[in-house]
Design a protein around this motif. Sequence first.
Motif, PDB file in Angstrom:
ATOM      1  N   ASN A  42       0.864  -1.189   0.000  1.00  0.00           N
ATOM      2  CA  ASN A  42       0.000   0.000   0.000  1.00  0.00           C
ATOM      3  C   ASN A  42       0.900   1.238   0.000  1.00  0.00           C
ATOM      4  O   ASN A  42       1.783   1.337  -0.831  1.00  0.00           O
ATOM      5  CB  ASN A  42      -0.969  -0.059   1.171  1.00  0.00           C
ATOM      6  N   GLU A  43       0.730   2.167   0.932  1.00  0.00           N
ATOM      7  CA  GLU A  43       1.551   3.382   0.910  1.00  0.00           C
ATOM      8  C   GLU A  43       2.806   3.257   1.765  1.00  0.00           C
ATOM      9  O   GLU A  43       3.648   4.158   1.780  1.00  0.00           O
ATOM     10  CB  GLU A  43       0.722   4.587   1.369  1.00  0.00           C
TER      11      GLU A  43
ATOM     12  N   ARG B 115       4.995   6.347  -2.374  1.00  0.00           N
ATOM     13  CA  ARG B 115       3.743   5.829  -2.924  1.00  0.00           C
ATOM     14  C   ARG B 115       2.635   6.463  -2.095  1.00  0.00           C
ATOM     15  O   ARG B 115       2.015   5.814  -1.256  1.00  0.00           O
ATOM     16  CB  ARG B 115       3.698   4.306  -2.847  1.00  0.00           C
ATOM     17  N   PRO B 116       2.369   7.729  -2.351  1.00  0.00           N
ATOM     18  CA  PRO B 116       1.584   8.546  -1.430  1.00  0.00           C
ATOM     19  C   PRO B 116       0.172   8.052  -1.135  1.00  0.00           C
ATOM     20  O   PRO B 116      -0.307   8.183  -0.026  1.00  0.00           O
ATOM     21  CB  PRO B 116       1.574   9.926  -2.094  1.00  0.00           C
ATOM     22  N   LYS B 117      -0.524   7.537  -2.076  1.00  0.00           N
ATOM     23  CA  LYS B 117      -1.904   7.114  -1.835  1.00  0.00           C
ATOM     24  C   LYS B 117      -2.077   5.618  -2.056  1.00  0.00           C
ATOM     25  O   LYS B 117      -3.193   5.143  -2.232  1.00  0.00           O
ATOM     26  CB  LYS B 117      -2.870   7.904  -2.720  1.00  0.00           C
ATOM     27  N   GLY B 118      -0.973   4.915  -2.070  1.00  0.00           N
ATOM     28  CA  GLY B 118      -1.063   3.478  -2.275  1.00  0.00           C
ATOM     29  C   GLY B 118      -1.389   3.087  -3.690  1.00  0.00           C
ATOM     30  O   GLY B 118      -1.741   1.932  -3.942  1.00  0.00           O
ATOM     31  N   SER B 119      -1.269   4.050  -4.626  1.00  0.00           N
ATOM     32  CA  SER B 119      -1.536   3.714  -6.027  1.00  0.00           C
ATOM     33  C   SER B 119      -0.234   3.839  -6.814  1.00  0.00           C
ATOM     34  O   SER B 119       0.589   2.941  -6.764  1.00  0.00           O
ATOM     35  CB  SER B 119      -2.625   4.607  -6.607  1.00  0.00           C
TER      36      SER B 119
ATOM     37  N   SER C 171       3.609   5.188  -7.856  1.00  0.00           N
ATOM     38  CA  SER C 171       4.828   5.401  -7.071  1.00  0.00           C
ATOM     39  C   SER C 171       5.806   6.252  -7.874  1.00  0.00           C
ATOM     40  O   SER C 171       5.771   6.254  -9.111  1.00  0.00           O
ATOM     41  CB  SER C 171       5.487   4.065  -6.736  1.00  0.00           C
TER      42      SER C 171
END
Lengths: 114, 112
Positions: free
Chosen positions: A51-52, A69-73, A75
């Motif tokens: 995730n993040e 990977r700020p929002k877990g999407s 990177s």
Amino acid sequence: DTGVSQNPRHKITKRGQNVTFRCDPISEHNRLYWYRQTLGQGPEFLTYFQNEAQLEKSRLLSDRFSAERPKGSFSTLEIQRTEQGDSAMYLCASSLGLAAYEQYFGPGTRLTVT
Amino acid sequence: KQEVTQIPAALSVPEGENLVLNCSFTDSAIYNLQWFRQDPGKGLTSLLLIQSSQREQTSGRLNASLDKSSGRSTLYIAASQPGDSATYLCAVSSGSARQLTFGSGTQLTVLP
């Protein structure tokens, strides 16, 4: 196309400049990896996100390297004060984290430091 | 530290031959083993994944085997074609992040 995407595909920069690469993993894949590959060698692990959260970093990841990977999407991988030895292919891979944990790779970003 | 070795480093065969690529690893504590194909200047395409509890996997003309206790895997390619020409990479998944440790690859050339 629902595969792993990376941008840019090629980057030429002068020594001392900063560069940033982006990786978009397969949708809903919670595990994301960065690898570096030099000519004639297999890829080497750099860092891992679940995730993040950045949970693992290789000794190869010097202080000049940072990944997020700020929002877990998506990177990003940033290299500060690039050196000629940073010239390589930077590969991103993602995995769903279930069953086989198979990793799927993007096309890579080829970095050339002049 | 996990180390992966691939033999041979390069292989050239005439079209139609069956061939075997070899991979060995030093630490048998793995989650799985993947075989990849890489074309020049391109990313990696996953060919086969063998879980640590499995002995082999097949996909079309490809068959991969795994002997975890001896730290060995083989990739068998049947009836090779010029389009099979590429570098084949073996990688094992281990560690808390299940990161892949790669060999240096076998560069395969299939001659028409």
